[in-house]
Design an enzyme around this catalytic site. Sequence first.
Site, PDB file in Angstrom:
ATOM      1  CG  ASP A 156      -2.290   0.694   0.854  1.00  0.00           C
ATOM      2  OD1 ASP A 156      -2.021   1.838  -0.050  1.00  0.00           O
ATOM      3  OD2 ASP A 156      -3.287   0.762   1.543  1.00  0.00           O
TER       4      ASP A 156
HETATM    5  C1  NOJ Z   1      -3.858   4.004  -0.042  1.00  0.00           C
HETATM    6  C2  NOJ Z   1      -5.173   3.061   0.018  1.00  0.00           C
HETATM    7  O1  NOJ Z   1      -5.253   2.265   1.439  1.00  0.00           O
HETATM    8  C3  NOJ Z   1      -5.227   2.099  -0.912  1.00  0.00           C
HETATM    9  O2  NOJ Z   1      -6.319   1.321  -1.042  1.00  0.00           O
HETATM   10  C4  NOJ Z   1      -5.209   2.644  -2.381  1.00  0.00           C
HETATM   11  O3  NOJ Z   1      -5.256   1.815  -3.464  1.00  0.00           O
HETATM   12  C5  NOJ Z   1      -3.769   3.521  -2.491  1.00  0.00           C
HETATM   13  N1  NOJ Z   1      -3.683   4.554  -1.239  1.00  0.00           N
HETATM   14  C6  NOJ Z   1      -3.578   4.171  -3.910  1.00  0.00           C
HETATM   15  O4  NOJ Z   1      -4.564   5.321  -3.882  1.00  0.00           O
END
Ligand code: NOJ
Length: 730
Positions: free
Chosen positions: A262
Amino acid sequence: MTDERIEAMLAELSPAEKAGQLTQYFYFKLPGEADPALGVDAEQQPRAVEAALGRGRVGSLLFVTDPAETNRLQRLAIEGNPHGIPVLFGFDVIHGLRTIFPVPIAMAASWDPETIERGQAVAAREARAVGIHWTFAPMVDIARDPRWGRIIEGAGEDPFLGAAVAAAQVRGFQSGGIIAGPKHFAGYGASLGGRDYDEANISEYELWNTYLPPFRAAVEAGAGNIMTAYMDLNGVPASGSHWLLTKVLRDTWGFTGFVVSDANAVKSLETHGFAADPADAAARGVLAGVDLEMAVSEPAYDHLPEVPEAADAIDASVRRILAAKLRLGVLDEPYVDEDRAREILADPQHREVAREAARRSAVLLRNEGDVLPLDAAALGSIAVLGPLADSRRDTIGPWVFDFDLDETVTVLDGIRRAAGDGVRVEYAQGIPVTQRVFPSMFDMFGGNRPADPDGFDPALELASAVDLAAASDVAVVVLGEYQNMIGESASRSSLELPGAQLELLQAVAATGTPTVLLVMNGRPLDLRWAAGHVPAILDIWYPGSQGGNAVADLLFGAAAPGGKLPFTWPRTAGQIPMFYGHTRSHEPQNQYRRYWDEESTPLFPFGHGLTYSTFEYANLSVSAGSAGVDDEVTVSVDVTNTGGREAPEVVQLYLHQRHGRASRPVRELKGFTRVVLAPGETRRVTFTVGPQQRRYWHAAVRDWVLDATTFDVWAGGTSTAELTTTFEVR
Ligand code: NOJ
């Protein structure tokens, strides 16, 4: 040939270029000022990324949706780099790119894998057309705490429904030409108190039986990617967990795709107090099994060349990234046709699929006295009330970025179009627009509803809404949460309707005009008052860009609602966590009350949802009264439409193991199917119940077990179905 091509490319790369292949950057071209909380300098960040692209230090980019931009950046990667390896473009294609579908929890409420698959295939087609190769979806985190804002992104509380929805989304995205990336592996939905990013402590029993099944189903459906989770799982950061990312995912499930962290989660291994410094974070990330680091800036993986003990792991990860590029055709066809992209984004068929999805996802919670459907021919006037009734940005929900507000149909628009010339449709906002207590990190993407105009007088506004309701034949009140009140970093400590919404509802209902409540939401809200006083309640979720049309189809009966709740709807936040698949202990639930100040039951059970007809269930039978532990049985039931019109019904099958080596939930969903029956029509529906449906993970045995026992079986249209029988397992 494939392997040879990859090996030849790998052999050419320097250690720094290998690290580059394992790095994914956000590429921000923000419409407004960047949120300082993200630590992004809106001027600097894109330039730094472009320089890195030219040096071959970037394997992937995210957040680019303009085809001219994907082509331009791709050219920088290919022409600026001696080895010319194209980048993968990833993006959060969560519920549509240009054509916006209902939010994921709504799609799950359709209990209709075909609709879900079709929707994500449309989203993928649009994404691929603009140059996006991979989506950070589906989110398959089980969520049993609706305070957690991200409950909206998943399929709710149940592992069986969650697994079916996860697999359908993976099939949809990948058939549409992009890689699916189920997330967040694993346990994020259990963050303490529903507070986003907080730690999760999940027993091994719950992890295997409840939280992991949707991931496993997504892997079995062929997902090409998995995204890690931010939080600590049982004391170890999920993004640094070798057990999760290698032992479970690869060694046990045979996953062969690539793992992405993430955003900034590898760097954060230091924040967790797990890694000593960024170089240690990089080493522990790649050795745990994170192939690609998603980073805003200064990636930890810049330090990979300093970690000689990770050389083999790095090569293995680079192979996986190159394999994904090869498989997707990016190495051979890195650019997109910008004219063709425009055509695909405008495809009217996509809007039709979205409208049908919105019709299928709405859940009719209550319909006393058959207030719905409305008979347009017999109505002279409709009052449409509440700020959400005419807010385009809210209608499409959170987690969308490339939407077109001009084509978004609000509830008011939809009612106006469908009501016909003879019906006077008038709108009043009624109450002030409520703002979040703390601003949202997504506000920087703009498009939020305008604040109240100067001179807005709440007392006057309420009075005029009430007058309008009193002077109309029916009042349609749209209440819920503004879209930036739910989603990532949008958790709440209560489930109350924000602001003065309840006051508006109560004042409208008091006029005596038949009132319909439309709930725009992604989590259950405290509707205790409404459930006792408002005759018709339809949960429309954030229904997407065709939402208003779909809602009007349902209100006027052109279509009948058929959605079912994918979560238990508590009465109040104090009951959380509340889910139907709990175990029984001490005395049966409700014989002795679990709370003395509130009912121990939910407001609406899991699986609940009405329609404009009625169904009766009969003749529930099992193919064999007794079966061997490894045998399958079939369970059949007759479903009859006993009402006056054609309508959909989701037939649900629940099991309960009476005794065995562990206590098992009082009920567990083990089968479901959506049928549409004509008045008077009976359908016999059959489910297979084999070892797969009866096994469970036993924490002491540390493996899946099957018990010789008695099973209770229920079939019906909700988790509280009463028609029951049993069978024995020897
Ligand atoms: C953080 C989020 O937790 C995740 O779900 C997302 O895909 C990413 N940012 C990218 O935007």
